[in-house]
Design a protein around this motif. Sequence first.
Motif, PDB file in Angstrom:
ATOM      1  N   TRP A   1      -7.940 -16.829 -10.035  1.00  0.00           N
ATOM      2  CA  TRP A   1      -9.034 -17.371  -9.241  1.00  0.00           C
ATOM      3  C   TRP A   1     -10.210 -17.785 -10.116  1.00  0.00           C
ATOM      4  CZ3 TRP A   1      -9.754 -14.543  -3.916  1.00  0.00           C
ATOM      5  CH2 TRP A   1      -8.529 -14.566  -3.232  1.00  0.00           C
TER       6      TRP A   1
ATOM      7  N   ILE B   1     -13.809  -9.094  -7.226  1.00  0.00           N
ATOM      8  CA  ILE B   1     -13.677  -8.958  -5.775  1.00  0.00           C
ATOM      9  C   ILE B   1     -12.936  -7.673  -5.425  1.00  0.00           C
ATOM     10  CG2 ILE B   1     -12.506  -9.954  -3.770  1.00  0.00           C
ATOM     11  CD1 ILE B   1     -13.499 -12.660  -4.724  1.00  0.00           C
ATOM     12  N   PHE B   2     -11.893  -7.339  -6.171  1.00  0.00           N
ATOM     13  CA  PHE B   2     -11.144  -6.134  -5.846  1.00  0.00           C
ATOM     14  C   PHE B   2     -11.992  -4.871  -5.999  1.00  0.00           C
ATOM     15  CE2 PHE B   2      -6.999  -8.387  -6.007  1.00  0.00           C
ATOM     16  CZ  PHE B   2      -6.569  -7.921  -4.777  1.00  0.00           C
TER      17      PHE B   2
ATOM     18  N   LEU C   1      -8.699 -12.549   4.648  1.00  0.00           N
ATOM     19  CA  LEU C   1      -8.932 -11.335   5.433  1.00  0.00           C
ATOM     20  C   LEU C   1      -8.846 -11.627   6.917  1.00  0.00           C
ATOM     21  CD1 LEU C   1     -11.946  -9.266   4.084  1.00  0.00           C
ATOM     22  CD2 LEU C   1      -9.682  -8.469   4.690  1.00  0.00           C
TER      23      LEU C   1
ATOM     24  N   THR D   1     -11.373 -15.078  -0.026  1.00  0.00           N
ATOM     25  CA  THR D   1     -11.090 -13.703   0.390  1.00  0.00           C
ATOM     26  C   THR D   1     -11.389 -13.514   1.868  1.00  0.00           C
ATOM     27  OG1 THR D   1     -11.925 -13.076  -1.763  1.00  0.00           O
ATOM     28  CG2 THR D   1     -11.476 -11.296  -0.227  1.00  0.00           C
TER      29      THR D   1
ATOM     30  N   THR E   1     -10.949 -12.309  -9.411  1.00  0.00           N
ATOM     31  CA  THR E   1     -10.131 -11.374  -8.612  1.00  0.00           C
ATOM     32  C   THR E   1     -10.536  -9.926  -8.894  1.00  0.00           C
ATOM     33  OG1 THR E   1      -8.511 -11.785 -10.319  1.00  0.00           O
ATOM     34  CG2 THR E   1      -8.029 -12.660  -8.150  1.00  0.00           C
TER      35      THR E   1
ATOM     36  N   GLY F   1     -14.045 -17.772  -4.611  1.00  0.00           N
ATOM     37  CA  GLY F   1     -13.231 -16.570  -4.449  1.00  0.00           C
ATOM     38  C   GLY F   1     -13.649 -15.779  -3.232  1.00  0.00           C
TER      39      GLY F   1
ATOM     40  N   LEU G   1     -14.550  -5.137  -2.870  1.00  0.00           N
ATOM     41  CA  LEU G   1     -14.066  -5.273  -1.501  1.00  0.00           C
ATOM     42  C   LEU G   1     -14.070  -3.951  -0.719  1.00  0.00           C
ATOM     43  CD1 LEU G   1     -13.052  -7.336   0.488  1.00  0.00           C
ATOM     44  CD2 LEU G   1     -10.736  -6.929  -0.296  1.00  0.00           C
TER      45      LEU G   1
END
Lengths: 337, 281
Positions: free
Chosen positions: A77, A91-92, A314, A310, A88, A306, A95
């Motif tokens: 990404w 974000i992980f 989602l 996401t 990524t 990104g 999140l």
Amino acid sequence: MLRFILRRILAAIPNLAGVLIITFLLARALPGDPATYLAGPSASLDAIEQIRQNLGLDKPLLEQFILYVSDMCRGDWGTSWATGLPVTEEIFTRLPASLELTFAGLFFAVAVALPMGILSATRPGSLIDHVCRIISTLGVSLPTFFTGLLLVFVFYYLLGWAPAPMGRLPLTAIEPDAVTGFLLIDTLLAGDFETFRAAVVQITLPALTLGIFALAPLARMTRAAMLQVLSADFIRTARTSNLPRWKIIFVYALRNAANPLFTTLGMVFSFTLGANVLVEKVFSWPGIGSFALEALLTSDYAAVQGFVLTMGILYVFVNLITDLLQVLNDPRIRMNI
Amino acid sequence: MSSFTRHVFFCLRSNVFSCLAVGGLVLLATLTVAGPALAPYDAFQCMDDAIMLPPSLAHPCGTDQVGRDVFSRILMACRLDMSIALSAVGLSLVAGTLIGAFAGYYGKLFDSLVSRLVDTIMAFPLFVLAMAIVASLGNSVANIVYATAIINLPFYIRVTRAEVSVRRNSQFVEAALISGNSGPRIIFRHLLPNIIPTIMVQASLNLGWAILNAAGLSFIGLGVRPPDAEWGIMVAEGAQYIVSGEWWIALFPGIALMLTVLCFNFLGDALRDIFDPRRRA
């Protein structure tokens, strides 16, 4: 059942494709030339051309789109310019914070909206009904960020009950090992009850803020669905059979009213995902919303893209889950598959 | 007095909130037109001797961190907030109604294309989509209007499409067709006038939402830039002072925002009462 799930997952693919097309088009609509931007002000024309070729910007739009989709599917990404880390990864790590907040807010909303809706539906036109209607109209009219600030002012500044609106844990607390990323679960897994309490105290106000916002549509839908079900013939039969009142309402009526509620819950989930951005800003919550805000202000496009992607993914999953819940709840839908 | 006027008065009399909403609407309209003229101070003037004063008779809503009168700024901001919301809702109302009407009337390929478009827009949390649109089109007030218009489009398209396809096969449309009217003429002269009430209810509820949306965007720093007065950005500017007790900077613009949205929500309910045939007995 399995066939239905598979078919429903297949049906989600066009939605995912739509999400990808929109993020791609938005990325192309960016003002200015990304290559010039990346190369910096002192770059030569050759260098810019080189970057353009590296990014694939010289290719036709359709080919660019295919490249883009394959990159996204491989999990590439792009890199956040601000932090230098892959998007990524950023974000992980963030999140779980957002999801924990969203779930807590929705939990509060459901816990309040269901009784409210049932109370008004069983006593239409009563004082309780009117009070519930006023509360839910106020709830949709309050801007989320303003509710948050109001709660901070009252419970932190005036009463001193809540901690400062600064993230998920107080500075003194020790963060537990990340297993799920949800602090409320991780602290319990680590057996650290003190930190668990601190995390609960910290999440209360932001979750309330989101919950107040999500409450109104849920309460309205509960009321409408319950009113409709309660006037149905089978409820009259249940009444004449002298079944206890609680059993009629909670077992027979509620289960039949549940399907429109699942749909509304999915919609409300989408609202809360959007409102998250605002609430995270007010409470300095380290989720993907505040990540996206920083990225927006520093024009960190890969990160913004990104984030949008996401959120889109989602939401597709949330819709999938609400559909499955409806099938589980209502055998009639299962028979028609 | 025609029977419709009597009906409107009856609906207003029977609901206090509808009356309040109409009163609020008049006030809002006045402020939108004459807000800057009514403000007691210049909304941009920084008074060095009046920094962060609490509410008093001279400054009913206090002054902010650079010594501007909060009350004057709230009055001033009304015009900007209302014009953003009105133009966004106006844009999506016109575009959405037209697209929805043609999709509902002609069906087939155009209809399925439109349905796909609507599904795609609805596949995002709408506020996030608005953020993304403003971020990629550029950070300006005009783009806030476009973003808000785009995320509201699906609601108008869906409502109009459904209403048009319900009436499409009714006898008055058939009669109009036989008399030689063209498709667009039937849509504009026969179908759209019938669904205007439904659209108006939708628009009124939508206005409140559009205001919240625009204020949310400027709260996170998109669109309106300081020193311009806008309710969302005023709340954002006052946010950091709330924890230290200077509550008035953020509170009063927030209340203005809330009351405006509340007014439009009640107005939507009132319009629904007026146009709902079940209450028009």
